[in-house]
Design a protein around this motif. Structure first.
Motif, PDB file in Angstrom:
ATOM      1  N   THR A  48      86.964  68.148  29.515  1.00  0.00           N
ATOM      2  CA  THR A  48      86.759  66.969  28.675  1.00  0.00           C
ATOM      3  C   THR A  48      87.237  67.233  27.257  1.00  0.00           C
ATOM      4  OG1 THR A  48      84.843  66.328  30.012  1.00  0.00           O
ATOM      5  CG2 THR A  48      85.047  65.314  27.830  1.00  0.00           C
ATOM      6  N   TYR A  49      86.982  68.426  26.766  1.00  0.00           N
ATOM      7  CA  TYR A  49      87.458  68.792  25.424  1.00  0.00           C
ATOM      8  C   TYR A  49      88.980  68.682  25.346  1.00  0.00           C
ATOM      9  CZ  TYR A  49      88.665  71.690  21.409  1.00  0.00           C
ATOM     10  OH  TYR A  49      89.210  72.156  20.239  1.00  0.00           O
ATOM     11  N   VAL A  81      90.092  64.930  25.455  1.00  0.00           N
ATOM     12  CA  VAL A  81      89.870  64.191  24.210  1.00  0.00           C
ATOM     13  C   VAL A  81      90.792  64.714  23.111  1.00  0.00           C
ATOM     14  CG1 VAL A  81      88.180  63.595  22.435  1.00  0.00           C
ATOM     15  CG2 VAL A  81      87.489  63.669  24.835  1.00  0.00           C
ATOM     16  N   ARG A  82      90.913  66.026  23.016  1.00  0.00           N
ATOM     17  CA  ARG A  82      91.747  66.620  21.965  1.00  0.00           C
ATOM     18  C   ARG A  82      93.215  66.228  22.133  1.00  0.00           C
ATOM     19  NH1 ARG A  82      94.756  71.147  20.796  1.00  0.00           N
ATOM     20  NH2 ARG A  82      94.495  71.986  18.672  1.00  0.00           N
ATOM     21  N   TYR A 113      90.890  54.456  24.114  1.00  0.00           N
ATOM     22  CA  TYR A 113      89.619  55.080  23.727  1.00  0.00           C
ATOM     23  C   TYR A 113      89.224  56.161  24.724  1.00  0.00           C
ATOM     24  CZ  TYR A 113      87.298  52.600  27.533  1.00  0.00           C
ATOM     25  OH  TYR A 113      86.934  52.160  28.783  1.00  0.00           O
ATOM     26  N   ALA A 114      88.327  57.030  24.284  1.00  0.00           N
ATOM     27  CA  ALA A 114      87.613  57.977  25.149  1.00  0.00           C
ATOM     28  C   ALA A 114      86.179  57.976  24.657  1.00  0.00           C
ATOM     29  CB  ALA A 114      88.215  59.370  25.057  1.00  0.00           C
ATOM     30  N   LYS A 115      85.218  57.822  25.558  1.00  0.00           N
ATOM     31  CA  LYS A 115      83.826  57.710  25.123  1.00  0.00           C
ATOM     32  C   LYS A 115      82.904  58.522  26.020  1.00  0.00           C
ATOM     33  CE  LYS A 115      82.222  53.659  27.736  1.00  0.00           C
ATOM     34  NZ  LYS A 115      81.299  54.404  28.615  1.00  0.00           N
ATOM     35  N   ALA A 168      86.396  66.290  19.417  1.00  0.00           N
ATOM     36  CA  ALA A 168      86.536  66.581  20.842  1.00  0.00           C
ATOM     37  C   ALA A 168      85.386  67.440  21.341  1.00  0.00           C
ATOM     38  CB  ALA A 168      87.879  67.270  21.109  1.00  0.00           C
ATOM     39  N   ILE A 172      82.118  65.234  21.666  1.00  0.00           N
ATOM     40  CA  ILE A 172      82.128  64.380  22.850  1.00  0.00           C
ATOM     41  C   ILE A 172      81.975  65.212  24.118  1.00  0.00           C
ATOM     42  CG2 ILE A 172      83.591  62.852  24.233  1.00  0.00           C
ATOM     43  CD1 ILE A 172      84.635  61.643  21.681  1.00  0.00           C
ATOM     44  N   SER A 189      81.196  59.706  31.021  1.00  0.00           N
ATOM     45  CA  SER A 189      82.417  60.034  30.296  1.00  0.00           C
ATOM     46  C   SER A 189      83.547  59.182  30.861  1.00  0.00           C
ATOM     47  CB  SER A 189      82.740  61.525  30.443  1.00  0.00           C
ATOM     48  OG  SER A 189      83.952  61.856  29.806  1.00  0.00           O
ATOM     49  N   LYS A 200      87.464  56.917  29.832  1.00  0.00           N
ATOM     50  CA  LYS A 200      88.567  56.736  28.897  1.00  0.00           C
ATOM     51  C   LYS A 200      89.431  55.591  29.387  1.00  0.00           C
ATOM     52  CE  LYS A 200      92.223  59.631  30.809  1.00  0.00           C
ATOM     53  NZ  LYS A 200      93.201  58.530  30.801  1.00  0.00           N
ATOM     54  N   TYR A 207      94.923  56.660  27.177  1.00  0.00           N
ATOM     55  CA  TYR A 207      94.438  57.484  26.069  1.00  0.00           C
ATOM     56  C   TYR A 207      95.106  58.854  26.072  1.00  0.00           C
ATOM     57  CZ  TYR A 207      91.514  60.366  23.137  1.00  0.00           C
ATOM     58  OH  TYR A 207      91.094  61.249  22.161  1.00  0.00           O
TER      59      TYR A 207
END
Length: 451
Positions: A93-94, A97-98, A225-227, A316, A319, A387, A389, A393
């Motif tokens: 996930t890191y 998002v990154r 987006y990523a949430k 990142a 989240i 999680s 997105k 994204y």
């Protein structure tokens, strides 16, 4: 002379296994799971194929005559269920998002120049709860009031205590009889739809500020987006999200000249304020209009670690940290609740038990049957993904896992483009007693998954 006490069954089984000729291969199989708490058993076979020549390089068999099975990690994202697999999920996930903030993983580095913000959307209040407030490093009173006003049930509406971080009253209502549990559960069950409505309203707000229609906006810009959802102590989720404005083709295209982080940061609260959703209702539970809370935090994301804005790596990491948590952080339980009788045995705090009971009660009413509240009672009504997105994204978790599997398969075969071809079927879960003992030692030693 007294005989030595018998060995524990798991130890005896491990010693018996160690005497077998296949012990090194068996040990290596268990260790490569990294201490996964509940591995999956697969039966079948696969062949590692050189995709350039079609040559079969190696094969993996999970259905040999000796009854051996292929063990694979469970892949559960929740740290409370499997710490080993959740660390892998958190790392993936890191990276996901990154990559959407600085590029990489097939995302161009120019994406770091696109407008993006880090936003937090909260749940509304359904009644005052005990909370811990800090200001300038000092703990403030919970809910100070100058008067001694009480609720209709005789409970004071204020609290002058300065709660410790581990105070069990944090998140508990000041008056449980005044707290709107039905409203809280309905909001929770519709939180995913509220997020969807927020996305629609945000596009409308951006188009309005740019002097465009929504159709015209789609021709020049795209919202990504990523949430992640995080449970608060009061048992309700709020959303942390990276929101980015791209050109019409996503991260590969530059945003229009009028797009800026300031415009995006101003548009988010305005869009949140307009989100409305009519919840199901009945004669027992009146109709409600659901919305987000008034507390909205929006901060532009910096292009580099320097400066006052949150850096891409920090966002990142934040989240990814919450992507491995669930309702257990609010004091709920991991597993599904299958009958009302099970609720009597739950060792949870009173507020959580009331939310679970409200889910069960509303879930039995025809008007709320479509919400699946009994199915999600252990999640306090929230049945959405933790999680998520948007499509453009960045990369996907599936792509990251596929790349990792291919990298492992290609070890020692750097000159060959390879792929696994085969079929597998589910054949059970868990460890034998001796394997569980070895897996526990692997977890203690911190051996990484796949080592």
């Amino acid at each position: 002379m007294n005989a030595p006490p018998p060995l524990p069954p798991a130890v005896a089984a491990l010693l018996d296994r160690a005497a077998r000729p296949d012990f090194p291969d068996w040990r290596r199989t268990v260790i490569r799971l990294g201490g996964c708490t509940n591995p999956v058993h697969l039966v079948g076979s696969a062949v590692l194929v050189d995709t350039a020549t079609g040559e079969a390089l190696t094969d993996v068999d999970g259905s040999d005559p000796n009854g051996r099975r292929l063990l694979t990690a469970c892949g559960n994202r929740r740290a409370s269920v499997c710490p080993t697999c959740s660390r892998v999920y958190q790392a993936d996930t890191y990276q996901l998002v990154r990559a959407g903030l600085v590029g990489g993983k097939a995302v161009p580095e120019t994406v770091s120049e696109h407008p993006r913000v880090f936003a937090t959307l909260t749940a509304p209040g359904f009644g005052p709860v005990h909370t811990r407030r800090e200001q300038s490093g000092r703990v403030r009173p919970c809910r100070p009031r100058r008067d001694a006003k009480k609720c209709p049930h005789g409970v004071p509406l204020g609290c002058s205590e300065r709660h410790a971080p581990d105070d069990p009253r944090l998140g508990e209502p000041l008056c449980p009889r005044c707290y709107d549990y039905a409203g809280a559960v309905l909001w929770q069950s519709c939180a995913g739809l509220l997020w969807h409505r927020f996305g629609i309203e945000l596009r409308r707000e951006i188009a309005r500020r740019a002097g465009l229609s929504r159709a015209e906006l789609a021709d020049v810009a795209r919202l990504s987006y990523a949430k992640v959802a995080e449970y608060q102590r009061r048992g309700l989720v709020h959303f942390h999200a990276v929101v980015r404005l791209d050109g019409p083709d996503g991260p590969d295209s530059p945003p229009p000249s009028w797009a800026s982080a300031a415009l995006l940061a101003d548009a988010v609260p305005a869009a949140v304020a307009r989100v409305r959703l009519q919840a199901p209702g009945s004669t027992v539970v009146g109709a409600r209009v659901l919305r987000f809370g008034t507390q909205v935090d929006v901060r532009p994301v910096a292009a580099s670690p320097a400066g006052e804005r949150p850096a891409p790596g920090a966002v990142a990491g934040y989240i990814a940290k919450y992507a491995t948590k669930g309702a257990e952080t609010a004091g709920a339980v991991d597993g599904c609740i299958r009958s009302a009788r099970e609720m009597v045995l739950l060792t949870v705090r009173a507020h959580v038990l009331r939310m679970i009971g409200t889910c069960w009660w509303l879930g039995g009413l025809p008007a709320f049957a479509g919400l699946g509240l009994r199915r999600w009672a252990h999640m306090l009504g929230y049945g959405g993904h933790f999680s998520t997105k948007s499509r453009r994204y960045s990369t996907t978790l599936g792509e990251l896992r596929r790349a990792r599997a291919e990298q492992r398969a290609a070890l020692g075969l750097e000159d060959h483009p390879v792929a696994y071809v085969g079929q597998w079927r589910y054949a059970g879960r868990g460890y034998s007693p001796e394997a569980a003992l070895l897996a526990a030692s692997v977890r203690e030693d911190g051996v990484p998954l796949g080592a």
